[in-house]
Scaffold this motif. Sequence first.
Motif, short mmCIF file in Angstrom:
data_model
loop_
_atom_site.label_atom_id
_atom_site.label_comp_id
_atom_site.label_asym_id
_atom_site.label_seq_id
_atom_site.Cartn_x
_atom_site.Cartn_y
_atom_site.Cartn_z
N LYS A 121 21.91 52.83 35.81
CA LYS A 121 23.02 52.16 36.48
C LYS A 121 24.12 51.83 35.46
CE LYS A 121 23.94 48.26 39.54
NZ LYS A 121 23.34 47.09 40.21
N ALA A 122 25.34 52.04 35.87
CA ALA A 122 26.47 51.81 34.97
C ALA A 122 26.58 50.33 34.63
CB ALA A 122 27.77 52.29 35.62
N ASN A 133 31.43 36.10 28.90
CA ASN A 133 32.86 36.25 29.11
C ASN A 133 33.13 36.45 30.59
OD1 ASN A 133 35.57 37.36 29.29
ND2 ASN A 133 35.46 37.57 27.06
N THR A 134 34.05 35.63 31.13
CA THR A 134 34.36 35.72 32.56
C THR A 134 34.95 37.07 32.91
OG1 THR A 134 34.78 33.35 32.59
CG2 THR A 134 35.58 34.63 34.45
N HIS A 135 35.80 37.59 32.02
CA HIS A 135 36.43 38.89 32.29
C HIS A 135 35.40 40.01 32.30
CE1 HIS A 135 40.46 37.22 32.07
NE2 HIS A 135 40.13 36.61 30.93
N VAL A 136 34.45 39.96 31.36
CA VAL A 136 33.40 40.98 31.31
C VAL A 136 32.53 40.91 32.56
CG1 VAL A 136 31.36 41.77 30.07
CG2 VAL A 136 33.38 41.04 28.79
N GLU A 137 32.20 39.69 32.97
CA GLU A 137 31.41 39.54 34.18
C GLU A 137 32.17 40.07 35.40
OE1 GLU A 137 30.40 35.46 34.44
OE2 GLU A 137 28.93 35.52 32.80
N THR A 142 32.93 44.49 39.35
CA THR A 142 33.72 45.61 39.87
C THR A 142 32.95 46.93 39.76
OG1 THR A 142 35.76 44.48 39.21
CG2 THR A 142 35.89 46.85 39.65
N ILE A 143 32.27 47.11 38.64
CA ILE A 143 31.46 48.32 38.45
C ILE A 143 30.37 48.39 39.50
CG2 ILE A 143 29.83 49.46 36.91
CD1 ILE A 143 31.51 48.51 34.58
N ASP A 144 29.70 47.25 39.75
CA ASP A 144 28.65 47.23 40.77
C ASP A 144 29.21 47.56 42.14
OD1 ASP A 144 26.86 46.54 38.80
OD2 ASP A 144 26.96 44.37 39.22
N LEU A 150 30.33 54.17 46.05
CA LEU A 150 30.03 55.59 45.82
C LEU A 150 28.74 55.98 46.52
CD1 LEU A 150 30.97 56.05 42.05
CD2 LEU A 150 32.18 56.94 44.04
N ASP A 151 27.77 55.07 46.51
CA ASP A 151 26.51 55.35 47.20
C ASP A 151 26.73 55.47 48.71
OD1 ASP A 151 23.53 55.55 47.04
OD2 ASP A 151 23.64 53.77 48.31
#
Length: 212
Positions: A121-122, A133-137, A142-144, A150-151
């Motif tokens: 999983k990406a 980090n809030t931005h990373v989370e 967004t990736i999820d 896509l699924d």
Amino acid sequence: MQFTKLGAFISLFSLISASALTFTLGAQEKSCFYIFTEKPRTSVNFYFAVQSGGSFDVDYAIKNPKGVIIHSDEKQRQGDFMINADEVGEYEFCFANGMSTFAEKVVDFEIKFQDENDIYKAKMPVQPNSQPNTHVEGMQTTIDNIDSQLDNLLKALQYYKTRNNRNQATVRSTESRIYYFSIFEVLLMVGMAFLQITIVQIFFKGSRKQLV
């Protein structure tokens, strides 16, 4: 994950989180494929769809490593469900076309591991000694979401592919029936014309004999 077709014993896929396969299932034929789970309590997503042939239906059965059937059904056109692979070992997925005496079926199927800690999983790379980090989370969320969309898109494409193949098969079947019905109709008309001519000839021959 590893697949092996019964009778051929050929490894088709190895060590991948999801595998899709299209194969032809002959009349009165049974084909089995296998996956090996390395961890207990693994969720496995199983999808299949009959693309063409007969009434677009097959029988299927899923067995656990002990040979016990955990899911089965008959005369199904497609299926999309999740099974719980509670035991480590080899699981068997079998398709049977015993209800058809001459029609072969083309079947698409896909088996995918649904693991909470799926390494495929990406994910955002994690730096050592990094603080939350809030931005990373937010980017991970967004990736999820993209992964989920896509699924869903893949499932929609599979659905439209199946519908398109079945519609094309129906059109070809209808064209074939119209063609042979037209030939039968022409032969019937020729036969009726020949019969009418024969009856008229017999009638006039009988009339001439009475006149004589």
